[in-house]
Design an enzyme around this catalytic site. Structure first.
Site, PDB file in Angstrom:
ATOM      1  N   ILE A  81      -9.410  -0.373 -12.030  1.00  0.00           N
ATOM      2  CA  ILE A  81      -7.877   0.077 -11.592  1.00  0.00           C
ATOM      3  C   ILE A  81      -7.819   0.166 -10.252  1.00  0.00           C
ATOM      4  O   ILE A  81      -8.150   0.802  -9.525  1.00  0.00           O
ATOM      5  CB  ILE A  81      -7.653   1.380 -12.354  1.00  0.00           C
ATOM      6  CG1 ILE A  81      -8.149   1.159 -13.886  1.00  0.00           C
ATOM      7  CG2 ILE A  81      -6.070   1.807 -12.382  1.00  0.00           C
ATOM      8  CD1 ILE A  81      -7.979   2.495 -14.752  1.00  0.00           C
ATOM      9  N   GLY A 138     -11.670   1.060  -2.954  1.00  0.00           N
ATOM     10  CA  GLY A 138     -11.999   2.136  -3.664  1.00  0.00           C
ATOM     11  C   GLY A 138     -10.687   2.340  -4.860  1.00  0.00           C
ATOM     12  O   GLY A 138      -9.598   1.666  -4.912  1.00  0.00           O
ATOM     13  N   SER A 139     -10.732   3.123  -6.007  1.00  0.00           N
ATOM     14  CA  SER A 139      -9.845   3.392  -7.001  1.00  0.00           C
ATOM     15  C   SER A 139     -10.512   3.957  -8.013  1.00  0.00           C
ATOM     16  O   SER A 139     -11.003   5.060  -8.065  1.00  0.00           O
ATOM     17  CB  SER A 139      -9.126   2.211  -7.475  1.00  0.00           C
ATOM     18  OG  SER A 139      -7.773   2.514  -8.063  1.00  0.00           O
ATOM     19  N   ARG A 140     -10.413   3.331  -9.235  1.00  0.00           N
ATOM     20  CA  ARG A 140     -11.033   4.034 -10.507  1.00  0.00           C
ATOM     21  C   ARG A 140     -11.608   3.016 -11.365  1.00  0.00           C
ATOM     22  O   ARG A 140     -11.167   1.694 -11.660  1.00  0.00           O
ATOM     23  CB  ARG A 140      -9.812   4.870 -11.309  1.00  0.00           C
ATOM     24  CG  ARG A 140     -10.452   5.793 -12.400  1.00  0.00           C
ATOM     25  CD  ARG A 140      -9.238   6.594 -12.806  1.00  0.00           C
ATOM     26  NE  ARG A 140      -8.973   5.986 -14.299  1.00  0.00           N
ATOM     27  CZ  ARG A 140      -7.965   6.303 -14.913  1.00  0.00           C
ATOM     28  NH1 ARG A 140      -7.139   6.946 -14.423  1.00  0.00           N
ATOM     29  NH2 ARG A 140      -7.803   5.741 -15.951  1.00  0.00           N
TER      30      ARG A 140
END
Length: 215
Positions: free
Chosen positions: A154, A184-186
């Site tokens: 995500i 980055g993120s999820r």
């Protein structure tokens, strides 16, 4: 399926595939400003922030070699477990939040065959926001010894590009690099029915190393 990456030298670090569109212009600008710094005060003033930015980019896009752990399901991402949520179909979603300081390369949670890699357009709200479930994402499906495993990369407010490394139909080893989320993120992984999460909310995970299920 054997873990071919276990023979890689521990501690060795390389740069992530897919980093060059961001990294090369930054490093080139820093190098040019450093070359001109002795002859120009303006160039010297520019050299400091551009060099710091280039160093930051090199850190952000590091891709260390790792000794892949044993276990049925291992973490696909470096980060912190943000939530563990039972799903209506009996699966359990483990969401891992990746900060800009984490390694951004994601790895296969199990050995198997990639049956689907789907890019889904969406927004770019911060990954810790509940609305991030509607963000731009890449949905992966793996055919494994546990059946179908779904994993979702995500994008977030900063991470606006997800770079899959391998196409549908590829056979992967557990812990193999499969893609990059820039900055980055999820990453969400859905454990199949009957498989319990072996991590806790707030726990730090390491891609390819941390086991996320329990016997």
């Amino acid at each position: 399926m054997p873990h071919s990456q276990t023979s890689a030298p521990r501690g060795r670090v390389r740069l992530a595939r897919g980093a060059s569109p961001w990294l090369l212009p930054t490093v080139a600008t820093a190098a040019l400003s450093l070359a001109r710094a002795r002859r120009s005060r303006r160039a010297a003033a520019i050299a400091v922030p551009t060099t710091a930015l280039a160093a930051g980019m090199l850190w952000f896009f590091r891709d260390p070699e790792r000794e892949i752990a044993q276990g049925r399901v291992i973490s696909p991402a470096d980060g912190v477990v943000q939530s563990i949520m039972p799903w209506k179909d009996g699966r359990t979603r483990v969401a891992i939040f990746m900060s800009p300081l984490n390694v951004h390369v994601n790895r296969a949670p199990l050995a198997g065959t990639v049956t689907s890699v789907e890019h889904v357009p969406g927004g770019f709200v911060p990954a810790f926001n509940k609305e991030s479930e509607n963000n731009e994402r890449v949905v992966w499906h793996f055919d494994t010894e546990l059946g179908d495993i779904e994993m979702i990369q995500i994008a977030g407010a900063v991470a606006r590009r997800i770079v899959p490394y391998i196409p549908q139909g590829t056979k992967v080893e557990q812990g193999e690099r499969i893609g990059l989320i820039r900055f980055g993120s999820r990453v969400d992984i859905y454990l199949p029915e009957g498989v319990e999460a072996g991590v806790e909310v707030g726990q730090v995970t390491t891609a390819g190393v941390t086991r996320i299920d329990r016997d």
